[in-house]
Design an enzyme around this catalytic site. Structure first.
Site, PDB file in Angstrom:
ATOM      1  N   CYS A 138       7.768 -12.499 -16.733  1.00 53.31           N
ATOM      2  CA  CYS A 138       8.858 -11.587 -17.059  1.00 53.31           C
ATOM      3  C   CYS A 138       8.305 -10.170 -17.211  1.00 53.31           C
ATOM      4  CB  CYS A 138       9.533 -12.032 -18.355  1.00 53.31           C
ATOM      5  SG  CYS A 138      10.664 -10.818 -19.063  1.00 53.31           S
ATOM      6  N   GLU A 139       8.880  -9.227 -16.475  1.00 55.10           N
ATOM      7  CA  GLU A 139       8.353  -7.863 -16.517  1.00 55.10           C
ATOM      8  C   GLU A 139       8.736  -7.123 -17.802  1.00 55.10           C
ATOM      9  OE1 GLU A 139      11.731  -5.250 -14.168  1.00 55.10           O
ATOM     10  OE2 GLU A 139      10.088  -6.100 -12.988  1.00 55.10           O
ATOM     11  N   HIS A 141       8.588  -8.525 -21.041  1.00 53.55           N
ATOM     12  CA  HIS A 141       7.753  -8.905 -22.177  1.00 53.55           C
ATOM     13  C   HIS A 141       6.377  -9.443 -21.777  1.00 53.55           C
ATOM     14  CE1 HIS A 141      11.986  -9.298 -23.612  1.00 53.55           C
ATOM     15  NE2 HIS A 141      11.500  -8.641 -24.650  1.00 53.55           N
ATOM     16  N   GLN A 156      14.404 -12.710 -12.868  1.00 55.56           N
ATOM     17  CA  GLN A 156      14.835 -13.849 -12.064  1.00 55.56           C
ATOM     18  C   GLN A 156      15.869 -13.453 -11.018  1.00 55.56           C
ATOM     19  OE1 GLN A 156      15.608 -17.455 -14.286  1.00 55.56           O
ATOM     20  NE2 GLN A 156      17.092 -18.181 -12.774  1.00 55.56           N
ATOM     21  N   HIS A 188      12.908 -19.244 -19.819  1.00 56.62           N
ATOM     22  CA  HIS A 188      12.200 -17.995 -20.083  1.00 56.62           C
ATOM     23  C   HIS A 188      11.563 -18.026 -21.476  1.00 56.62           C
ATOM     24  CE1 HIS A 188      13.838 -15.449 -16.674  1.00 56.62           C
ATOM     25  NE2 HIS A 188      14.539 -16.573 -16.576  1.00 56.62           N
ATOM     26  N   CYS A 222      10.503 -15.626 -23.094  1.00 51.10           N
ATOM     27  CA  CYS A 222      10.956 -14.514 -23.931  1.00 51.10           C
ATOM     28  C   CYS A 222      12.186 -14.905 -24.746  1.00 51.10           C
ATOM     29  CB  CYS A 222      11.241 -13.279 -23.087  1.00 51.10           C
ATOM     30  SG  CYS A 222      12.479 -13.523 -21.792  1.00 51.10           S
TER      31      CYS A 222
END
Length: 252
Positions: free
Chosen positions: A143-144, A146, A184, A212, A214
């Site tokens: 995930c960009e 976190h 995503q 995810h 996060c």
């Protein structure tokens, strides 16, 4: 029949002659040159064996990038460890910055890959126009927002227009785009567009279902939540029957 073997004793080398005899200037220059050659050989040997213990690809590109980027990336991780109150010099963390830097480069190796190299001419003329589906392709990405993982499965369907692609290439396309910092929604569309550009099918459908970290490890901390995204192009978007066939095959 017995065989005879000859053995020769290696000729001894006069290092004084090799380094320039009694001339101190020539001797010093030659000695420095010999040290540089030895150092270059050591670097080459290290680059060949680098990352074998970490399961990373052993390619010249990977080794070169590690040589250049690894020290600064490792130092950044070392600063992070200090910032959270840890001692990066203690035994358990002494090599963690280097390990983490290597791992991050592997997690983001997709930036250095090209779709042409991934497909590698595995596109074939075939008189087939019925749906092709590969489902439950395992996917791991970062995930960009976190920099924590999201993990799931990808299903890809397409309607060929007299051309098909090697089935393994679908998984490789997923791997290339997922090994980047991602969201995503964008990942789903990138896979669909890449397949469309590669073989020009009459339609493409991509669905990703992922968990995810996060949302699991922080924030709302919902352990069982799943995120589903889809991208429908061509007949998959325009024809409800084609779309329904795709969705029913995924559910089966």
């Amino acid at each position: 029949m017995s065989k005879s073997y000859s053995h020769s004793t290696p000729t001894s080398i006069d290092t004084n002659k090799v380094l320039g005899g009694n001339d101190p200037i020539i001797c010093a220059k030659n000695f420095k040159r010999s040290e540089e050659v030895a150092e270059s050989r050591d670097r080459r040997d290290r680059s060949k064996s680098i990352d074998r213990d970490d399961g990373l690809p052993n390619t010249p590109r990977e080794s070169t990038q590690l040589d250049v980027k690894l020290p600064s990336m490792a130092e950044s991780y070392r600063c992070l460890l200090k910032s959270i109150g840890e001692d990066p010099c203690r035994q358990g963390l002494a090599k963690t910055p280097e390990r983490a830097a290597k791992a991050l480069m592997f997690f983001t190796k997709g930036y250095e890959e090209k779709i042409e190299d991934i497909i590698n001419d595995a596109v074939f003329d075939e008189d087939h126009d019925e749906m092709v589906l590969v489902k439950d392709i395992e996917m791991f990405s970062m995930c960009e927002h976190h920099l924590v993982p999201f993990v799931g499965k990808v299903s890809i369907g397409y309607l060929p227009d007299k051309r098909v692609i090697g089935l393994s290439k679908l998984a490789r396309i997923v791997e290339m785009f997922s090994r980047r910092l991602q969201v995503q929604e964008r990942l789903t569309k990138q896979i669909a567009v890449a397949l469309t550009e590669a073989i020009s099918p009459t339609g493409v459908g991509v669905i990703i279902e992922a968990s995810h970290m996060c949302m699991v490890m922080r924030g709302v901390q919902k352990l069982n939540s799943k995120t589903v995204t889809s991208c429908m192009l061509g007949n998959f978007r325009d024809d409800p029957k084609t779309r329904e066939e795709f969705l029913s095959l995924i559910r089966s």
